[in-house]
Enzyme design. Structure first.
Site, PDB file in Angstrom:
ATOM      1  N   HIS A  40       0.839  -1.205   0.000  1.00 35.21           N
ATOM      2  CA  HIS A  40       0.000   0.000   0.000  1.00 35.21           C
ATOM      3  C   HIS A  40       0.876   1.258   0.000  1.00 35.21           C
ATOM      4  CE1 HIS A  40      -2.591  -2.999   2.284  1.00 35.21           C
ATOM      5  NE2 HIS A  40      -3.417  -2.625   1.325  1.00 35.21           N
ATOM      6  N   GLN A  64     -17.965  -6.983  -0.354  1.00 38.15           N
ATOM      7  CA  GLN A  64     -17.083  -7.834  -1.162  1.00 38.15           C
ATOM      8  C   GLN A  64     -16.643  -9.096  -0.431  1.00 38.15           C
ATOM      9  OE1 GLN A  64     -14.156  -4.518  -1.512  1.00 38.15           O
ATOM     10  NE2 GLN A  64     -12.616  -6.124  -1.324  1.00 38.15           N
TER      11      GLN A  64
HETATM   12  P1  AMP Z   1      -6.451  -4.010  -0.154  1.00 37.42           P
HETATM   13  O1  AMP Z   1      -6.257  -3.192   1.091  1.00 37.42           O
HETATM   14  O2  AMP Z   1      -5.961  -5.398  -0.026  1.00 37.42           O
HETATM   15  O3  AMP Z   1      -7.870  -3.897  -0.676  1.00 37.42           O
HETATM   16  O4  AMP Z   1      -5.537  -3.348  -1.260  1.00 37.42           O
HETATM   17  C1  AMP Z   1      -5.632  -1.985  -1.577  1.00 37.42           C
HETATM   18  C2  AMP Z   1      -4.814  -1.726  -2.805  1.00 37.42           C
HETATM   19  O5  AMP Z   1      -3.460  -2.058  -2.540  1.00 37.42           O
HETATM   20  C3  AMP Z   1      -5.249  -2.565  -4.010  1.00 37.42           C
HETATM   21  O6  AMP Z   1      -5.149  -1.793  -5.194  1.00 37.42           O
HETATM   22  C4  AMP Z   1      -4.240  -3.687  -3.996  1.00 37.42           C
HETATM   23  O7  AMP Z   1      -4.038  -4.271  -5.267  1.00 37.42           O
HETATM   24  C5  AMP Z   1      -3.008  -2.943  -3.532  1.00 37.42           C
HETATM   25  N1  AMP Z   1      -2.031  -3.894  -2.976  1.00 37.42           N
HETATM   26  C6  AMP Z   1      -2.208  -4.801  -1.987  1.00 37.42           C
HETATM   27  N2  AMP Z   1      -1.092  -5.540  -1.818  1.00 37.42           N
HETATM   28  C7  AMP Z   1      -0.199  -5.099  -2.720  1.00 37.42           C
HETATM   29  C8  AMP Z   1       1.138  -5.470  -3.057  1.00 37.42           C
HETATM   30  N3  AMP Z   1       1.781  -6.455  -2.430  1.00 37.42           N
HETATM   31  N4  AMP Z   1       1.749  -4.796  -4.050  1.00 37.42           N
HETATM   32  C9  AMP Z   1       1.109  -3.795  -4.724  1.00 37.42           C
HETATM   33  N5  AMP Z   1      -0.141  -3.398  -4.448  1.00 37.42           N
HETATM   34  C10 AMP Z   1      -0.791  -4.041  -3.467  1.00 37.42           C
END
Ligand code: AMP
Length: 304
Positions: A40, A64
């Site tokens: 993030h 979701q």
């Molecule tokens: P989440 O909090 O899991 O919904 O993720 C929020 C955003 O962070 C989304 O666009 C994810 O794809 C991105 N994200 C989560 N983990 C990673 C990672 N390891 N590398 C790059 N982006 C990430």
């Protein structure tokens, strides 16, 4: 360093956005569910470098999650998240309640058919409808110039891009390469569920993808050979993915025969952990385009 402004009400966010735009500032948006990590942080830093104002959102979106999924136990370490946002120089964070996002009478559901029904979508019914609904709402509230998404959730990015294209949404969506641990495991808020044994096993996931990437970069284009290689690496660690798919980048159709141009190799791997199970996802884009090639080479270097 100044602390990010914290908004919990839609009206606070929209007033801030109006004032920001009136000053001519550019807004970057980073939607998240919190439990922030370096993945993030990379999205947030990228937004800070490209926009004068960065708004992160933290919202664990009930729409979701399926009934038997981890909505209740999803980590919510808000104080740590705020510290990370401050260190990344985010301008503001929008962290609404469920009631604020979905007030009484909320009815709408946004759906991108077909793309939402394959891969993760075939095991998490309604998941991407929930993602589309919340992301479109956040995009509308933030009225950002750019919004940043991780390629770790490749299918999610693909669907968001389709949704914004179809609905002529003015925000530009920016894909950001997956941020990985030193052994290649994709960073995820869910990695904290893994005990040492499961964590060790999980490193077979990036190894499987890296072996497939090696074949591709060496000129292999036969889907069966690439997929079998990945399966073989996972099986050696007794891992059996829920799905392991090679799909084209036009409509996420399964590649039959040979890869034409480029494709995504994506998987979901359920892991047993002390309090039940947790599901890890990962993918690579097999492409010789320099952006993706660099990502493949980095993955191979981490796993060898
Ligand atoms: P989440 O909090 O899991 O919904 O993720 C929020 C955003 O962070 C989304 O666009 C994810 O794809 C991105 N994200 C989560 N983990 C990673 C990672 N390891 N590398 C790059 N982006 C990430």
């Amino acid at each position: 360093m100044s602390k990010p402004l914290v908004f919990t009400r839609r009206s606070q966010l929209t007033e801030f956005v109006q004032n920001t735009k009136a000053r001519g500032d550019h807004i970057g948006l980073v939607p998240t569910m919190g439990a922030l990590h370096e993945g993030h942080a990379t999205l947030i830093r990228r937004s800070v470098s490209e926009n004068s104002v960065t708004i992160a959102t933290i919202f664990v979106n009930p729409k979701q999650f399926g009934p038997s999924e981890d909505f209740g136990r999803y980590p919510r370490p808000l104080a740590d998240d705020l510290a990370l946002l401050e260190s990344c120089k985010a301008t503001a964070v929008f962290a609404p309640s469920i009631q604020e996002m979905y007030p009484e009478g909320f009815k709408t559901s946004v759906r991108v058919p077909d793309l939402s029904d394959v891969m993760c979508g075939s095991f998490r019914q309604g998941h991407f409808d929930g993602v589309c609904t919340v992301v479109l709402l956040l995009l509308n509230l933030a009225s950002a110039h750019k919004a940043y998404f991780g390629l770790k959730d490749f299918q999610q990015f693909f669907i968001m891009r389709r949704m914004c294209l179809d609905l002529a949404h003015p925000t530009e969506l920016i894909p950001v390469a997956t941020v990985r641990e030193s052994d290649g495991l994709a960073m995820s808020s869910r990695n904290r569920y893994l005990n040492p044994e499961a964590r060790q096993k999980a490193s077979a996931i990036p190894q499987a993808l890296a072996q497939a990437a090696k074949l591709f970069l060496n000129g292999e284009r036969k889907a069966e050979i690439i997929v079998s290689k990945a399966v073989q690496v996972l099986s050696a660690e007794k891992l059996q993915p829920q799905y392991l798919d090679l799909r084209d980048l036009e409509a996420l159709q399964t590649v039959v025969g040979e890869i034409q141009n480029e494709a995504v190799l994506a998987l979901a791997q359920p892991m047993s952990v002390p309090n039940g199970s947790c599901r890890l996802i990962d993918n690579i884009v097999l492409s010789t385009n320099p952006f993706y090639r660099g990502i493949l080479e980095d993955l191979i270097a981490r796993t060898t």
